[in-house]
Every structure is written in structure tokens, then in C-alpha cells.
Design a protein around this motif. Structure first.
Motif, PDB file in Angstrom:
ATOM      1  N   CYS A 760     -66.306 -44.931 -47.539  1.00 38.75           N
ATOM      2  CA  CYS A 760     -67.447 -45.790 -47.229  1.00 38.75           C
ATOM      3  C   CYS A 760     -67.200 -46.750 -46.076  1.00 38.75           C
ATOM      4  CB  CYS A 760     -67.873 -46.582 -48.469  1.00 38.75           C
ATOM      5  SG  CYS A 760     -66.644 -47.785 -49.005  1.00 38.75           S
ATOM      6  N   GLY A 761     -65.928 -47.045 -45.761  1.00 39.74           N
ATOM      7  CA  GLY A 761     -65.626 -47.963 -44.680  1.00 39.74           C
ATOM      8  C   GLY A 761     -65.762 -49.430 -45.034  1.00 39.74           C
ATOM      9  N   THR A 762     -66.167 -49.741 -46.269  1.00 37.90           N
ATOM     10  CA  THR A 762     -66.333 -51.128 -46.702  1.00 37.90           C
ATOM     11  C   THR A 762     -64.970 -51.750 -46.990  1.00 37.90           C
ATOM     12  OG1 THR A 762     -68.455 -50.567 -47.707  1.00 37.90           O
ATOM     13  CG2 THR A 762     -67.411 -52.592 -48.449  1.00 37.90           C
ATOM     14  N   LYS A 763     -64.827 -53.050 -46.711  1.00 37.17           N
ATOM     15  CA  LYS A 763     -63.583 -53.751 -47.043  1.00 37.17           C
ATOM     16  C   LYS A 763     -63.574 -54.052 -48.539  1.00 37.17           C
ATOM     17  CE  LYS A 763     -62.610 -55.796 -42.569  1.00 37.17           C
ATOM     18  NZ  LYS A 763     -62.188 -57.000 -41.841  1.00 37.17           N
ATOM     19  N   ILE A 764     -62.510 -53.624 -49.205  1.00 33.50           N
ATOM     20  CA  ILE A 764     -62.436 -53.730 -50.664  1.00 33.50           C
ATOM     21  C   ILE A 764     -61.377 -54.748 -51.064  1.00 33.50           C
ATOM     22  CG2 ILE A 764     -61.888 -52.499 -52.793  1.00 33.50           C
ATOM     23  CD1 ILE A 764     -63.114 -50.009 -51.604  1.00 33.50           C
ATOM     24  N   ILE A 765     -61.751 -55.660 -51.980  1.00 35.39           N
ATOM     25  CA  ILE A 765     -60.814 -56.641 -52.549  1.00 35.39           C
ATOM     26  C   ILE A 765     -60.779 -56.404 -54.048  1.00 35.39           C
ATOM     27  CG2 ILE A 765     -60.292 -59.082 -52.845  1.00 35.39           C
ATOM     28  CD1 ILE A 765     -61.935 -59.648 -50.343  1.00 35.39           C
ATOM     29  N   LEU A 766     -59.638 -55.934 -54.550  1.00 32.57           N
ATOM     30  CA  LEU A 766     -59.466 -55.629 -55.966  1.00 32.57           C
ATOM     31  C   LEU A 766     -58.732 -56.805 -56.623  1.00 32.57           C
ATOM     32  CD1 LEU A 766     -59.512 -53.725 -58.428  1.00 32.57           C
ATOM     33  CD2 LEU A 766     -57.460 -52.626 -57.508  1.00 32.57           C
ATOM     34  N   VAL A 767     -59.371 -57.388 -57.665  1.00 36.06           N
ATOM     35  CA  VAL A 767     -58.856 -58.613 -58.279  1.00 36.06           C
ATOM     36  C   VAL A 767     -58.419 -58.326 -59.716  1.00 36.06           C
ATOM     37  CG1 VAL A 767     -59.339 -61.023 -58.810  1.00 36.06           C
ATOM     38  CG2 VAL A 767     -60.475 -59.934 -56.876  1.00 36.06           C
ATOM     39  N   PHE A 768     -57.180 -58.725 -60.056  1.00 36.06           N
ATOM     40  CA  PHE A 768     -56.671 -58.609 -61.416  1.00 36.06           C
ATOM     41  C   PHE A 768     -56.403 -60.006 -61.978  1.00 36.06           C
ATOM     42  CE2 PHE A 768     -55.326 -54.414 -59.744  1.00 36.06           C
ATOM     43  CZ  PHE A 768     -55.953 -53.609 -60.687  1.00 36.06           C
ATOM     44  N   ASP A 769     -56.807 -60.218 -63.230  1.00 37.59           N
ATOM     45  CA  ASP A 769     -56.561 -61.494 -63.921  1.00 37.59           C
ATOM     46  C   ASP A 769     -55.076 -61.688 -64.181  1.00 37.59           C
ATOM     47  OD1 ASP A 769     -58.534 -63.339 -64.543  1.00 37.59           O
ATOM     48  OD2 ASP A 769     -59.549 -61.906 -65.838  1.00 37.59           O
ATOM     49  N   ALA A 770     -54.537 -62.822 -63.785  1.00 41.60           N
ATOM     50  CA  ALA A 770     -53.164 -63.179 -64.142  1.00 41.60           C
ATOM     51  C   ALA A 770     -53.112 -64.643 -64.548  1.00 41.60           C
ATOM     52  CB  ALA A 770     -52.221 -62.900 -62.965  1.00 41.60           C
ATOM     53  N   ILE A 786     -56.675 -51.370 -48.731  1.00 42.29           N
ATOM     54  CA  ILE A 786     -57.418 -52.336 -49.537  1.00 42.29           C
ATOM     55  C   ILE A 786     -56.529 -53.537 -49.841  1.00 42.29           C
ATOM     56  CG2 ILE A 786     -58.777 -50.475 -50.604  1.00 42.29           C
ATOM     57  CD1 ILE A 786     -57.248 -51.020 -53.210  1.00 42.29           C
ATOM     58  N   SER A 787     -57.159 -54.647 -50.245  1.00 44.86           N
ATOM     59  CA  SER A 787     -56.426 -55.857 -50.645  1.00 44.86           C
ATOM     60  C   SER A 787     -56.399 -55.938 -52.163  1.00 44.86           C
ATOM     61  CB  SER A 787     -57.108 -57.101 -50.067  1.00 44.86           C
ATOM     62  OG  SER A 787     -57.097 -57.066 -48.663  1.00 44.86           O
ATOM     63  N   VAL A 788     -55.208 -56.145 -52.733  1.00 46.13           N
ATOM     64  CA  VAL A 788     -55.043 -56.253 -54.182  1.00 46.13           C
ATOM     65  C   VAL A 788     -54.606 -57.686 -54.493  1.00 46.13           C
ATOM     66  CG1 VAL A 788     -53.898 -55.358 -56.230  1.00 46.13           C
ATOM     67  CG2 VAL A 788     -54.396 -53.834 -54.314  1.00 46.13           C
ATOM     68  N   VAL A 789     -55.420 -58.386 -55.300  1.00 45.17           N
ATOM     69  CA  VAL A 789     -55.197 -59.791 -55.593  1.00 45.17           C
ATOM     70  C   VAL A 789     -54.803 -59.965 -57.058  1.00 45.17           C
ATOM     71  CG1 VAL A 789     -56.248 -62.092 -55.649  1.00 45.17           C
ATOM     72  CG2 VAL A 789     -56.866 -60.473 -53.839  1.00 45.17           C
ATOM     73  N   TYR A 790     -53.752 -60.754 -57.322  1.00 38.41           N
ATOM     74  CA  TYR A 790     -53.394 -61.179 -58.668  1.00 38.41           C
ATOM     75  C   TYR A 790     -53.609 -62.697 -58.714  1.00 38.41           C
ATOM     76  CZ  TYR A 790     -51.299 -56.573 -59.097  1.00 38.41           C
ATOM     77  OH  TYR A 790     -51.098 -55.213 -59.134  1.00 38.41           O
ATOM     78  N   THR A 791     -54.544 -63.141 -59.556  1.00 40.61           N
ATOM     79  CA  THR A 791     -54.915 -64.560 -59.559  1.00 40.61           C
ATOM     80  C   THR A 791     -53.774 -65.423 -60.066  1.00 40.61           C
ATOM     81  OG1 THR A 791     -55.840 -64.448 -61.793  1.00 40.61           O
ATOM     82  CG2 THR A 791     -57.324 -63.958 -59.953  1.00 40.61           C
ATOM     83  N   LYS A 792     -53.836 -66.694 -59.725  1.00 37.68           N
ATOM     84  CA  LYS A 792     -52.795 -67.620 -60.132  1.00 37.68           C
ATOM     85  C   LYS A 792     -53.064 -68.154 -61.540  1.00 37.68           C
ATOM     86  CE  LYS A 792     -55.167 -71.439 -57.785  1.00 37.68           C
ATOM     87  NZ  LYS A 792     -55.081 -72.422 -56.688  1.00 37.68           N
ATOM     88  N   GLU A 793     -52.136 -68.919 -62.060  1.00 33.50           N
ATOM     89  CA  GLU A 793     -52.267 -69.495 -63.398  1.00 33.50           C
ATOM     90  C   GLU A 793     -53.549 -70.333 -63.487  1.00 33.50           C
ATOM     91  OE1 GLU A 793     -49.782 -72.426 -66.465  1.00 33.50           O
ATOM     92  OE2 GLU A 793     -49.144 -72.163 -64.383  1.00 33.50           O
ATOM     93  N   ALA A 794     -54.283 -70.161 -64.600  1.00 31.40           N
ATOM     94  CA  ALA A 794     -55.513 -70.909 -64.895  1.00 31.40           C
ATOM     95  C   ALA A 794     -56.670 -70.524 -63.978  1.00 31.40           C
ATOM     96  CB  ALA A 794     -55.276 -72.408 -64.831  1.00 31.40           C
ATOM     97  N   GLU A 795     -56.545 -69.393 -63.268  1.00 25.61           N
ATOM     98  CA  GLU A 795     -57.649 -68.931 -62.420  1.00 25.61           C
ATOM     99  C   GLU A 795     -58.048 -67.524 -62.864  1.00 25.61           C
ATOM    100  OE1 GLU A 795     -58.724 -68.749 -57.691  1.00 25.61           O
ATOM    101  OE2 GLU A 795     -56.809 -67.921 -58.337  1.00 25.61           O
ATOM    102  N   THR A 796     -59.292 -67.379 -63.328  1.00 28.74           N
ATOM    103  CA  THR A 796     -59.762 -66.073 -63.787  1.00 28.74           C
ATOM    104  C   THR A 796     -60.243 -65.254 -62.609  1.00 28.74           C
ATOM    105  OG1 THR A 796     -62.022 -66.830 -64.115  1.00 28.74           O
ATOM    106  CG2 THR A 796     -60.495 -67.093 -65.976  1.00 28.74           C
ATOM    107  N   ALA A 797     -60.373 -63.944 -62.853  1.00 24.71           N
ATOM    108  CA  ALA A 797     -60.900 -63.065 -61.808  1.00 24.71           C
ATOM    109  C   ALA A 797     -62.332 -63.454 -61.455  1.00 24.71           C
ATOM    110  CB  ALA A 797     -60.843 -61.610 -62.272  1.00 24.71           C
ATOM    111  N   ASP A 798     -63.124 -63.850 -62.472  1.00 31.10           N
ATOM    112  CA  ASP A 798     -64.510 -64.250 -62.209  1.00 31.10           C
ATOM    113  C   ASP A 798     -64.570 -65.438 -61.254  1.00 31.10           C
ATOM    114  OD1 ASP A 798     -65.473 -62.281 -63.795  1.00 31.10           O
ATOM    115  OD2 ASP A 798     -65.723 -63.522 -65.579  1.00 31.10           O
ATOM    116  N   SER A 799     -63.752 -66.465 -61.515  1.00 29.21           N
ATOM    117  CA  SER A 799     -63.787 -67.651 -60.656  1.00 29.21           C
ATOM    118  C   SER A 799     -63.298 -67.331 -59.250  1.00 29.21           C
ATOM    119  CB  SER A 799     -62.939 -68.766 -61.274  1.00 29.21           C
ATOM    120  OG  SER A 799     -61.578 -68.364 -61.379  1.00 29.21           O
TER     121      SER A 799
END
Length: 810
Positions: A760-770, A786-799
Motif C-alpha cells: 500500500c505504500g502507507t507508513k505503518i506504526i505498530l504499537v505494543f503495550d509495555a 515499518i516502525s515498531v513501538v514498545y510503550t514505556k511504563e504507565a503508557e498504554t498503546a491507546d494513549s
């Protein structure tokens, strides 16, 4: 204060490092004048450089004067390290080209000159060693103007408007109009690389260095930099503690500690990292600063993915380096050493030396090095021993071959195991020597969606495709996507990868392949009595020779010859000439191999046995996939051959043209028909001035339609943010994997999103709760595209997604 970045370049042994010492000593930046033979120069700080007396790694020094600040970049002179010199050119404002007063313009000097002209770098020429009695100024100047440019003007003739005006049409016009030229006119010509001042002196005796500095100050203009940030990375190194240093020049704005920089790797992976330190080097010492303005050359720490040749900010992609490695050596490891572990360690050297290529043959468990020459091999061996603490050796090595084709063919790749489908048709055409590979598409979007076409082009560019004669990389070829087919339900990105690779190999299998080998331009100087011996040897090597040129008692023979034949001739020449002869070789490029059949038999490559580069296709029947050999693919493929279809269309057009010509030849002409008509019915009278008007009936004249409103087109970048664990536990297949191994489910999702991004050519950011992981600082990884993100302490994937969505919406 005038602030410039000045590079110093030369053929080896021209006195380049000695001139650097003279410039530093003249400006008072060093108190002791170092010498190469005493191994105490300011810039040759590496142990290997002092042992050999040559510059291997580019170095930086700061020259301060009353009204100037020059960053001097000293580059290697030996041909084996030319890539280090070439990478440095992208950050220069001006260059000093050093020429030996004894040897004059040599072949590698011409190579450096061509590189300087390619990058349009203002150049000052310094003819060194003029203290030697045999150095003749007039003869040297004739050689410079003949072999480099007629726009090279001696320093004492820059005031002669007759000479200067001949270098540029604009200068000539102004001189003819006004009868004189201003200092501004000459400075503009020098700064725009149309006029090249020449200075003469002796660096060892510190003669002429002051005039050279004055000339640069007088004729070079201060570069103007934009306010927006930009930078060019030209080198990667490590300090004495093993810390990674990224050497760059700031070309716009300013750079501060803790700034976030982003870029893209050669494989297309995007990265975003913060710099945690800025160093300004001068020799082996450095000064740590918190901010640097535009025009500064510095080294930064904290960037783990940046590479030499990368650009940052507004800077566009830099030209691909011209020089490529031509020798291939197999690494012989100690007994019981693990090849995979050794390979991972050796790969660290690649980032510091981009012409070094380290590959791993999984089939044979062998590590191979591709590099420029014997001297570089010895340096690499020393670095492996001292830095990586590995005792390795190498085999005899062979030159690096290339393959191309001599005719135009169509390659077909079909990949259709159960629940997968992709078919690709490529046209492979030969291109001019030295042009490399080019990829394009000539496929209708009605036949194959543009997104699939982009993915196919990505797969063509991402891999080093090998030929079918020796398994060498292919080159000098144009590959065009002309047809393809996907399935609405069963096609995935990986299917087109397989089909594309197989299509390339299928085309190579059908084509007439040609083996290419590297050639050197050589320049051999020997006493007159040995000229016959040299010419006989060159004929034995199958070399091309130019007419010999005599200069006193010495004769120079030039031409080009295969690298495989002439690479060790220097030892033979030194032996029979008793040290009086010398040879200089520079890489010319690739030409057809003279002993192709012998080389092919020695290498013994079997294209059909190379399972990693299959020529065959996979089809499906009765619910199961089966393999079809490359020479039978046309009997199974689903899309008609485009090349045959085009040939048939051309034949049909030629046939129609032939029939039309035959028909016209068999009937009377218009003049003859008019004469017959008038004889029968009398002369024709023309009305309305001989014009006949044709008007369409009103009933069929269409009324103009009101123009449709143009739809609003979104011209920004598209992003897709994915909540990783929500997807995993909502997708039955991944949920099942997660119950066994969460890592496996994460890896599967990451790979599938990589394929989807290519589609698709879209920039993708994949977020995992940590957020439940204690003291977790969070991380951002770039996996392939693609960019793979692991959130920091006390930060949810939703936020995190909510925050990033708000930032991206701007």
C-alpha cells in the motif's frame, strides 16, 4: 570571518600529508613541523598510517587565521582507499589537488580531477617538490593544461586578463566590453569551478603554503546556508573506546545535543534517533560542544543506524559512488570457530569502509570479502586482529566478475502454491557498459494495480540478482515490468517477491549471457631500453596500448588491461627493471571477459542447483503446487507472452503496410482518375472558391457538458497506526499462536504488516503495550519498512496512538 571546508587530495607520494603539515605550521596551529618519514605528522595518527607512511583514513584539522577558519580534510592518496576520498567530496567547499613536481600529472591524479569535476568543486592546484633540480615549471604547466584543463592558470598570471578571460564566456564578454576584469569577477569564476589557480612550491621546505592560503582566502566566496536544517554524512568511525562516531557536515540551520534526527537506511528502513554528543576534531584531539552552526564539520554520537552517504533534513540523496571493489577473498577462520559469529563481528567493519563487502554463503558456510586491492586487504587483516581479536587468513582471491546479456528477452515468474498466487512478466534488455541496472514499469493498471507494481519494483531493487554463468551479480541491464496478475483473495506481498525473483532468473536463463571482468587503466614508466619488454608483456595480457611517449631517457606506456592479468605486474616490473620502472593502475570499469569459458569452467557454477536463486516457477493443480522447469514455463503461464505479442503486432503492421503498397501500386493515381472523369463527363466547375463545407446535422451536435467539480486530493503522507495486541487477540490465527508463544505471534504480525506496507505504500506504526513493565523507558525499532513501538511504563498503546495521531494530524 571566512569559514570554509577544504579537502586536500593527491596521488600517493605527492607530498599531500607534508603540505597539510606546512599549512598547519604556517597558520600557527602546530608548533613542530612533523614529517612522514619520522612518523610524527599531526594528521596521520593511526598506527598503520605511521608504519606505512601513507594516509589510510580521512582526517580533520582546524586552521585558524586572522580572517578565516578552514576545516582541512586530509584524504588518502593510495588507489585502494579511493572510496574514502570520494565520500569526503560531498562536504567540501573547495579542494587542493597536490601534484608531484617530479612525476607531474599521473593517472590517479586524472581520476581525482574527474571526481572533482563531477561534484563541481572549486579546485586549487599545488605543484609540490619544486625544490628538486629536475622539476621544470613550464613542462609541468604544459602537462597540467593538457591532461587536466586549459582553465588552470598560474598564480602570477591571474592578473593577466587575457589568460583569465579565456576560461569562461561571461568573463570573455565582459573583458571585450570593458577592457578589464574586477576581483569579484575572478572570485566568481574560481568559486563556480570555471577557473583553477595553480601554485608552485615545496611543502617539505614550507615554500608556497602561505601563498596557497592567501589565494584560497582571496578567491573563494563564503557559502550561503539556509535556515532549515540539513546535513551530509560522509564517514563512520569508532573512537579508542569503541564508541560509534558519525562524521557529518551541517549544511543548513544548526545542530544541538539531544536533537532528534531521522533518516532511511539503504534497505529502506526508517530510523529516528537522538544525538547525545557533538565533537569537533582536530587531529587526534577533539572539543565537545553543545551546538554547531551551518558549515561545521563535526562528529556526533548516539546514531546507531546512520551510514556514510546518508543525508538529513532538506538534503537530497547523494550520487552513488563510482568506485566499486574488484577483488574477492575467502576468509579462512581458525579451527572450531563459528562462521556465523565471526560473520556478525566482521560486518561491523563494513560501516567504516563502504567499499568493503562482507558476504556469507550459507550453502558452503563461507565468509567472503570484496575489496579494492592487496594493500586494503592487509589493512583489513590488521584491523580484524587488533580490534576484533580474531586471527584469520585469506585464500589467493580472484577478481570480482559481473554478468550481463546480449539480447532482449522476456522473463516469466509464476508462484502459485495452494492459497497463493502471483505472476510477473519482465523484459530484460542490454544497456551501455557502466550504466548498471535500471528498473521501470510499462504495465497497464487495468491489468495489475499500481500498488502491486510498486511492490514488484521494490523487490527488483532490494536484491543483488546474480547471473547464470558464474553466479556473479548482473549489471548494465534495463528491466521493465510489462505484465502481471494477482488474485483478489489469495495474493500476498511475499508471493510477488517469489514471482519477481523467478522472473529475473527465467529471463537470464533464456538470454545470451555475457561474462564481464574489471579492467585497469595502466601507466608504465621504464627506461627506453626496456620499452620492448613492456609492450610484449602487455600483448601477452591482451591489453590495449597507446603509442609510447618518450621523455628523455624514460618511456611511458599507457592503455588498459584486465585486472586479473596485470594485478601482480608491479612485482615483475620491479624485478626486471631493477627498481627503475613503475606502474600506476586505476580502475577503468567492466568489459567483456577474454577468457570467459575458462573462467566459467573454473568457477563451476550450476544455475539449476542454486535453490536460493531458482529459475523455475510454481504452479497449482488439483489443490497442490508443483514445480515447472524454466524451459517449460511458457506452456503453463496464464498471461500471453508480451514480447511475442509485440512482435506479432509489428509483423501485422508490416503486413498491412505491404498490402497497402501493393494495392496502391496496382490502381490508377488520383490524377489519372480525374483525367478519365473529365473526358467522360466534361470539366469540373468548382464553387465557393473550391471549398466544400461539411456540417454535422443539428440533431447529433452535442451540447457542451458542464465541467465536473474536481475532487479534493489529499497531498500529505498517510499513516496507519496499529494496536498490536488488539490485532493479535482479535485474529484467530494469531491468537492461537499467542497461546503457544507471544513472541511468535508478534513476529508473524510484524512480517505481515511489512508485506502490507510494501503493497500500500502507507507508513505503518505498530504499537505494543509495555506499560506494566517496571522501569521500562520504551523503545522504537525500525524493522525493514515499518516502525515498531514498545510503550514505556504507565503508557498504554491507546494513549500513545492518541498522542501520535494528534501530532501527525498537524
Amino acid at each position: 570571518m571566512k569559514k570554509l571546508t577544504v579537502g586536500i587530495l593527491a596521488h600517493v607520494d605527492s607530498g599531500k600529508t607534508t603540505l597539510s603539515e606546512a599549512l598547519l605550521y604556517t597558520t600557527g596551529n602546530i608548533r613542530k613541523f612533523g614529517r612522514v618519514d619520522h612518523a610524527d605528522t599531526f594528521l596521520d595518527t593511526h598506527e598503520l598510517e605511521r608504519d606505512r607512511g601513507i594516509t589510510i583514513f580521512s582526517k580533520q584539522a582546524i586552521l585558524y587565521g586572522n580572517d578565516f577558519e578552514f576545516t582541512l580534510l586530509d584524504t588518502p592518496g593510495h588507489v585502494d582507499f579511493s572510496s574514502e576520498t570520494e565520500r569526503t567530496l560531498c562536504v567540501l567547499d573547495a579542494a587542493i589537488l597536490v601534484i608531484s613536481g617530479i612525476d607531474g600529472v599521473q593517472s590517479h591524479t586524472e581520476t581525482l580531477w574527474r571526481l572533482l569535476r563531477k561534484h563541481s568543486i572549486p579546485t586549487f592546484i599545488f605543484v609540490n617538490k619544486m625544490d628538486v633540480p629536475s622539476a621544470d615549471r613550464e613542462t609541468l604547466m604544459r602537462g597540467i593544461t593538457k591532461r587536466l584543463s586549459s582553465s588552470c592558470i598560474e598564480e602570477d598570471r591571474l592578473s593577466s586578463f587575457d589568460d583569465v578571460s579565456m576560461c569562461d564566456e561571461a568573463l570573455m564578454e565582459k573583458y571585450l566590453e570593458t577592457g578589464s576584469l574586477s576581483q569579484e569577477d575572478i572570485s566568481s569564476a574560481v568559486s563556480s569551478a570555471k577557473l583553477f589557480p595553480c601554485y608552485f612550491g615545496s611543502a617539505l621546505k614550507n615554500q608556497g603554503a602561505d601563498r596557497l592560503l592567501s589565494g584560497i582566502c582571496e578567491y573563494m566566496k563564503q557559502p550561503q546556508y539556509p535556515d532549515s536544517f540539513g546535513a551530509r554524512i560522509y564517514k563512520i568511525s569508532r573512537d579508542e573506546n569503541g564508541k560509534r562516531l558519525v562524521h557529518l557536515k551541517v549544511t543548513g540551520g544548526a545542530l544541538c545535543v539531544r536533537d532528534s534526527l531521522s533518516g532511511k537506511t539503504a534497505a529502506g528502513e526508517e530510523w529516528n534517533e537522538k544525538i547525545d554528543g557533538i565533537r569537533i576534531y582536530s587531529g587526534a584531539k577533539f572539543e565537545s560542544v553543545t551546538e554547531v552552526p551551518a558549515g561545521t564539520v563535526c562528529a556526533v554520537t548516539g546514531l546507531s543506524m546512520a551510514a556514510a552517504g546518508d543525508t538529513l533534513g532538506f538534503e537530497k540523496e547523494l550520487p552513488v559512488p563510482v568506485l566499486e571493489p574488484v577483488f574477492n577473498y575467502r576468509v579462512i577462520l581458525p579451527e572450531k570457530a563459528d562462521p556465523v559469529t565471526a560473520y556478525s563481528k566482521l560486518k561491523l567493519l563494513e560501516e567504516e569502509e563502504p567499499t568493503l563487502r562482507i558476504t556469507f554463503d550459507r550453502r558452503l558456510s563461507e565468509i567472503k570479502l570484496l575489496l579494492m586491492g592487496q594493500i586494503q586487504l592487509e589493512i583489513i587483516k590488521n584491523l580484524i586482529s587488533t580490534r576484533l581479536l580474531m586471527d584469520v587468513s585469506f585464500d589467493a582471491g580472484r577478481v570480482v566478475y559481473r554478468e550481463t546479456i546480449a539480447d532482449t528477452v522476456e522473463g516469466v515468474g509464476h508462484y502459485e502454491p495452494l492459497r497463493h498466487y502471483a505472476e510477473v512478466h519482465l523484459i530484460l534488455e542490454p544497456a551501455e557498459r557502466g550504466t548498471g541496472l535500471s528498473f521501470c514499469t510499462d504495465c497497464s493498471t487495468d491489468e495489475l494495480l499500481r500498488s502491486w507494481q510498486r511492490l514488484i519494483l521494490t523487490h527488483l531493487e532490494e536484491k543483488t540478482h546474480v547471473g547464470v554463468l558464474t553466479g556473479a551479480p548482473i549489471t548494465d541491464m534495463k528491466i521493465t515490468l510489462v505484465a502481471g496478475r494477482a488474485h483478489k483473495k489469495h495474493t500476498e506481498g511475499g508471493d510477488f517477491r517469489e514471482a519477481t525473483y523467478r522472473a529475473v532468473r527465467h529471463g537470464l536463463r533464456r538470454a545470451k549471457s555475457v561474462l564481464l571482468e574489471p579492467y585497469y587503466n595502466y601507466e608504465i614508466t621504464v627506461p627506453d631500453s626496456m620499452t620492448g619488454r613492456v609492450m610484449t608483456d602487455m600483448q601477452r595480457f591482451g591489453a590495449v596500448m597507446n603509442p609510447p611517449e618518450s621523455d628523455g631517457e624514460m618511456t611511458t606506456v599507457t592503455g588498459h588491461a584486465p585486472v586479473s592479468k596485470i594485478q601482480h605486474y608491479g612485482l615483475e616490473l620491479a624485478d626486471f627493471s631493477h627498481g627503475k620502472g613503475r606502474i600506476i593502475c586505476t580502475l577503468r570499469g567492466y568489459e567483456e571477459c577474454a577468457d570467459a569459458q575458462k573462467v566459467i569452467e573454473e568457477i563451476g557454477y550450476d544455475a539449476d542447483a542454486d535453490l536460493e536463486n531458482s529459475c523455475d516457477s510454481v504452479f497449482c493443480a488439483h489443490g497442490a503446487g508443483f514445480l515447472v522447469k524454466w524451459d517449460e514455463v511458457e506452456n503453463y503461464m496464464h498471461i500471453e507472452s508480451v514480447l511475442n505479442r509485440d512482435n506479432e503486432a509489428i509483423e501485422q503492421q508490416l503486413e498491412i503496410k505491404r498490402r497497402a503498397e501493393n494495392y496502391l501500386a496496382s490502381v490508377a493515381s488520383d490524377t489519372e482518375l480525374m483525367a478519365i472523369f473529365e473526358r467522360t463527363y466534361g470539366p469540373i466547375r468548382k464553387r465557393d472558391g473550391g471549398k466544400v463545407r461539411h456540417e454535422a446535422p443539428k440533431s447529433i451536435v452535442e451540447k457542451p457538458k458542464a465541467p465536473k467539480a474536481k475532487p479534493q486530493i489529499f497531498d500529505g503522507e498517510e499513516y496507519l497506526l496499529v494496536d498490536g495486541y488488539n490485532i493479535i487477540f482479535a485474529w484467530d490465527e494469531l491468537k492461537k499462536q499467542a497461546s503457544q508463544s507471544l513472541d511468535l505471534a508478534r513476529t508473524t504480525l510484524i512480517h505481515r504488516l511489512c508485506n502490507y506496507q510494501g503493497f500500500c505504500g502507507t507508513k505503518i506504526i505498530l504499537v505494543f503495550d509495555a506499560y506494566r513493565v517496571k522501569k521500562n523507558p520504551g523503545s522504537i525499532e525500525n524493522f525493514r519498512n515499518i516502525s515498531v513501538v514498545y510503550t514505556k511504563e504507565a503508557e498504554t498503546a491507546d494513549s500513545y496512538i492518541q498522542k501520535v495521531s494528534h501530532e501527525l494530524s498537524k
